[in-house]
Design a protein around this motif. Sequence first.
Motif, short mmCIF file in Angstrom:
data_model
loop_
_atom_site.label_atom_id
_atom_site.label_comp_id
_atom_site.label_asym_id
_atom_site.label_seq_id
_atom_site.Cartn_x
_atom_site.Cartn_y
_atom_site.Cartn_z
N LEU A 128 -1.49 6.24 -6.59
CA LEU A 128 -2.78 5.57 -6.80
C LEU A 128 -3.89 6.10 -5.91
O LEU A 128 -5.06 6.04 -6.26
N TYR A 129 -3.53 6.62 -4.75
CA TYR A 129 -4.54 7.07 -3.78
C TYR A 129 -4.67 8.59 -3.80
O TYR A 129 -3.70 9.30 -3.56
N GLU A 130 -5.87 9.08 -4.09
CA GLU A 130 -6.11 10.52 -4.21
C GLU A 130 -6.10 11.23 -2.86
O GLU A 130 -5.72 12.39 -2.77
N VAL A 165 0.85 -1.20 0.00
CA VAL A 165 0.00 0.00 0.00
C VAL A 165 0.88 1.25 0.00
O VAL A 165 0.60 2.21 -0.72
N ARG A 166 1.95 1.24 0.78
CA ARG A 166 2.87 2.39 0.82
C ARG A 166 3.47 2.65 -0.56
O ARG A 166 3.59 3.78 -1.01
N LYS A 167 3.85 1.57 -1.28
CA LYS A 167 4.39 1.71 -2.64
C LYS A 167 3.34 2.32 -3.57
O LYS A 167 3.64 3.21 -4.37
N ASP A 168 2.10 1.86 -3.44
CA ASP A 168 1.02 2.39 -4.27
C ASP A 168 0.72 3.86 -3.95
O ASP A 168 0.39 4.63 -4.84
N VAL A 169 0.86 4.23 -2.69
CA VAL A 169 0.69 5.64 -2.30
C VAL A 169 1.76 6.48 -2.97
O VAL A 169 1.48 7.54 -3.55
N LEU A 170 3.00 6.01 -2.93
CA LEU A 170 4.11 6.75 -3.54
C LEU A 170 3.98 6.81 -5.06
O LEU A 170 4.45 7.76 -5.69
N ASP A 171 3.32 5.81 -5.66
CA ASP A 171 3.08 5.80 -7.10
C ASP A 171 1.90 6.68 -7.50
O ASP A 171 1.63 6.88 -8.68
N TRP A 226 2.53 8.54 6.16
CA TRP A 226 1.45 8.72 5.20
C TRP A 226 0.12 8.28 5.82
O TRP A 226 0.07 7.32 6.57
N TYR A 227 -0.93 8.99 5.44
CA TYR A 227 -2.28 8.69 5.91
C TYR A 227 -3.23 8.67 4.72
O TYR A 227 -3.06 9.41 3.76
N ILE A 228 -4.26 7.82 4.80
CA ILE A 228 -5.25 7.68 3.74
C ILE A 228 -6.64 7.77 4.37
O ILE A 228 -6.85 7.26 5.48
N ASP A 229 -7.56 8.36 3.65
CA ASP A 229 -8.95 8.40 4.11
C ASP A 229 -9.47 6.97 4.14
O ASP A 229 -9.37 6.24 3.15
N LYS A 230 -10.02 6.55 5.28
CA LYS A 230 -10.45 5.16 5.43
C LYS A 230 -11.61 4.80 4.51
O LYS A 230 -11.85 3.64 4.23
N ASP A 231 -12.32 5.81 3.99
CA ASP A 231 -13.46 5.56 3.09
C ASP A 231 -13.06 5.45 1.62
O ASP A 231 -13.89 5.11 0.79
N GLU A 232 -11.78 5.73 1.30
CA GLU A 232 -11.35 5.61 -0.10
C GLU A 232 -11.25 4.14 -0.48
O GLU A 232 -10.71 3.33 0.27
N PRO A 233 -11.81 3.78 -1.65
CA PRO A 233 -11.74 2.39 -2.08
C PRO A 233 -10.29 1.94 -2.27
O PRO A 233 -9.45 2.72 -2.72
N CYS A 234 -10.03 0.69 -1.95
CA CYS A 234 -8.68 0.15 -2.08
C CYS A 234 -8.34 -0.01 -3.55
O CYS A 234 -9.09 -0.60 -4.32
N LYS A 235 -7.20 0.52 -3.96
CA LYS A 235 -6.78 0.47 -5.36
C LYS A 235 -5.56 -0.41 -5.56
O LYS A 235 -5.06 -0.54 -6.67
N SER A 236 -5.08 -1.01 -4.49
CA SER A 236 -3.95 -1.91 -4.60
C SER A 236 -4.42 -3.23 -5.19
O SER A 236 -5.52 -3.69 -4.94
N VAL A 237 -3.53 -3.84 -5.99
CA VAL A 237 -3.86 -5.10 -6.64
C VAL A 237 -2.87 -6.15 -6.17
O VAL A 237 -1.67 -5.90 -6.08
#
Length: 110
Positions: free
Chosen positions: A81-83, A73-79, A92-103
């Motif tokens: 993927l998460y708005e 997830v951290r790699k995807d954040v740095l790439d 790093w922090y992510i809104d808990k309501d954002e859909p997961c975009k990691s594959v």
Amino acid sequence: MAIAGSLDDIKAGVYETSAKIGYYWYIDRNEKCKSVKPKKIKKSKKQKQEKSKKNYISVSAYAKLHNFSAQKVRKDVLDGLYETAIQKGSRWYIDKDEPCKSVDNRRKNV
């Protein structure tokens, strides 16, 4: 004398008492506001983030919530993927309501 209205209105001649002195425009304080285009006050990005800060969780908590490794997830954040991902210091922090975009890229044995 007080400054009122927007510069566009002053240049368009909306105000009868406007006068330019040096670099500044002045309007008689007794003249009522005749602004043609009322301006909407926008919230800054920081204000929007402060409002929804309650929903933010750490990357590791987000990864655990969606059954992924924190590293992935951290790699995807740095790439990018998460708005909603924001960085505070080194974390790093992510809104808990954002859909997961990691594959999950692991191959499954068939």
